[in-house]
Design an enzyme around this catalytic site. Structure first.
Site, short mmCIF file in Angstrom:
data_model
loop_
_atom_site.label_atom_id
_atom_site.label_comp_id
_atom_site.label_asym_id
_atom_site.label_seq_id
_atom_site.Cartn_x
_atom_site.Cartn_y
_atom_site.Cartn_z
N GLU A 106 0.82 -1.88 0.21
CA GLU A 106 -0.12 -0.30 -0.12
C GLU A 106 0.78 1.43 -0.01
OE1 GLU A 106 -2.79 0.35 2.99
OE2 GLU A 106 -3.50 -1.74 2.88
N GLU A 138 -13.90 5.97 -0.26
CA GLU A 138 -14.65 5.08 0.42
C GLU A 138 -15.11 5.48 1.05
OE1 GLU A 138 -13.03 1.53 0.88
OE2 GLU A 138 -10.90 2.22 0.32
N LYS A 150 -15.66 4.51 5.27
CA LYS A 150 -13.96 4.60 6.49
C LYS A 150 -14.42 5.66 7.44
CE LYS A 150 -10.51 3.25 4.68
NZ LYS A 150 -8.87 3.03 3.84
N GLU A 184 -9.19 9.41 5.83
CA GLU A 184 -9.16 7.77 5.28
C GLU A 184 -10.22 7.45 4.08
OE1 GLU A 184 -7.52 5.51 6.90
OE2 GLU A 184 -5.95 7.13 6.88
#
Length: 386
Positions: free
Chosen positions: A276, A330, A333, A339
């Site tokens: 990541e 997203e 999250k 985030e």
């Protein structure tokens, strides 16, 4: 700190060993010049496109490597016969059971992965996520035994030549990451790392690291060079005073720090891949650097390094395998605004910013110079610690 830092004379054998490993590997590293760029496909959102739509998007971008965080049957089915390599994940809560029972590892594999293989090209299994920097001691002790049981299950099913088992680690497993040659694991992580690295070496599996230069910049933007954190190629960067290797990318320095830390435990031959990395396009008021432009610059710089086949300064002829985080923003999250804003794409599949993947999918590598970022200013921080 796990070990005392080495003097120049003590460090020399470690460096020589690593360079010998790198040179010995060159004859087959060239064969790995196919794209080493992957992407993380998270699904913590209530408005994401369907898996078939996601596959269509990835195919149009010619992305050939994807990591997911479960074994969602809809996703696994959608990736069938696409040729896209897929890393799937064992969630943390299943790890202790897999460690205690080989049959549980076999059952998980038989139910969750085997029915889709080989039509769905599963090439990796991530067992847990950032386990060694958590607080669950039972989980830490269970991780490598679970990985061994899972590998045995793969062998039992005849899948072990095709699927590698590893685990994604936080960069916080390092007590020291700068300069890279002084990379060393924390005292708490070192015993577990020795077990993990032994397993990875035995099974020819990579060490996966989740590395985010963004956090280093956010935590101290007055001392950490933004150019260095963004991997901008046109700046002085940082020179390791022990190896004299020059680093223009904090990410690549972090990877080499992990390689040196592994070498101190006797496992300098284990490949280090980035499971990541990314940069948020939006953040809260206290999240310095979380902007669309910085996110575009960071990911585009990594894309250009991939196109050029660039490796780290320690292993320059071995292109670094990198999985960008993430494909989509997203919305479910938890945590700070950043985030929910790491995605290259919005859930409606419109681009958050243009990182150059569209051009890469329709343009030859030789003509991609137009995608390069403009020369960055040549400022270098007095402190570039990662």
């Amino acid at each position: 700190m796990a070990f005392a830092l080495l003097s120049k004379s003590q460090l020399r054998p470690v460096i020589c060993a690593l360079l010998c490993i790198s040179l010995f590997s060159d004859h087959y590293d060239v064969l790995r010049r196919a794209s080493a760029l992957g992407i993380n496909y998270g699904q913590v959102g209530n408005n994401l496109p369907s898996p078939p739509q996601v596959v269509q998007l990835l195919t149009s971008l010619r992305i050939s490597k994807v990591r997911i965080y479960d074994v969602n049957p809809q996703v696994l089915s959608a990736f069938a016969n696409t040729g896209i390599e897929l890393i799937v994940t064992v969630p943390d809560d299943l790890v202790p059971g897999m460690a205690a029972s080989a049959s549980q590892a076999l059952q998980w594999l038989t139910a969750g992965v085997r029915p889709y293989f080989p039509a769905t090209r599963v090439t990796g299994i991530a067992v847990g996520n950032e386990v060694f920097t958590g607080d669950d001691e039972q989980l830490k002790a269970s991780l490598v035994p679970a990985m061994r049981n899972l590998h045995a299950a793969l062998a039992q099913l005849g899948m072990d030549p095709y699927v590698r088992v590893s685990t994604a680690n936080s960069l916080a497993v390092l007590a020291t990451s700068y300069p890279p040659s002084q990379g060393v694991f924390t005292q708490q992580a070192a015993p577990y790392m020795a077990q993990l690295l032994r397993f990875l070496a035995e099974t020819s599996s990579p060490f996966w690291i989740n590395a985010y230069p963004y956090f280093a910049y956010k935590d101290d933007p007055t001392k950490v060079s933004l150019d260095y954190a963004l991997s901008n190629p046109y700046h002085v960067g940082a020179v390791d005073p022990y190896t004299r290797l020059q680093y223009t990318s904090m990410l690549y320095a972090q990877v080499d720090a992990v390689t040196f830390a592994a070498a101190r435990l006797g496992y300098g031959n284990v490949a280090v891949h980035v499971s990541e990395t990314g940069w948020p396009s939006k953040g809260d008021a206290n999240e310095a650097g979380a902007t669309v432009e910085n996110a575009r610059q960071y990911n585009r710089n990594l894309l250009m390094r991939q196109v050029s086949g660039e490796g780290t300064p320690l292993r320059p002829r071995l292109r670094l395998e990198v999985y960008l985080f993430a494909l989509f923003n997203e919305d479910m999250k938890p945590g700070p605004t950043s985030e929910r804003n790491y995605g290259l794409y919005q859930p409606d599949m419109s681009m958050v910013y243009n990182v150059g993947l569209n051009q890469l999918s329709t343009t030859s590598a030789a003509s991609l110079s137009s995608l390069a970022t403009s020369p960055a200013s040549r400022r270098v921080s007095t402190s570039t610690n990662s």
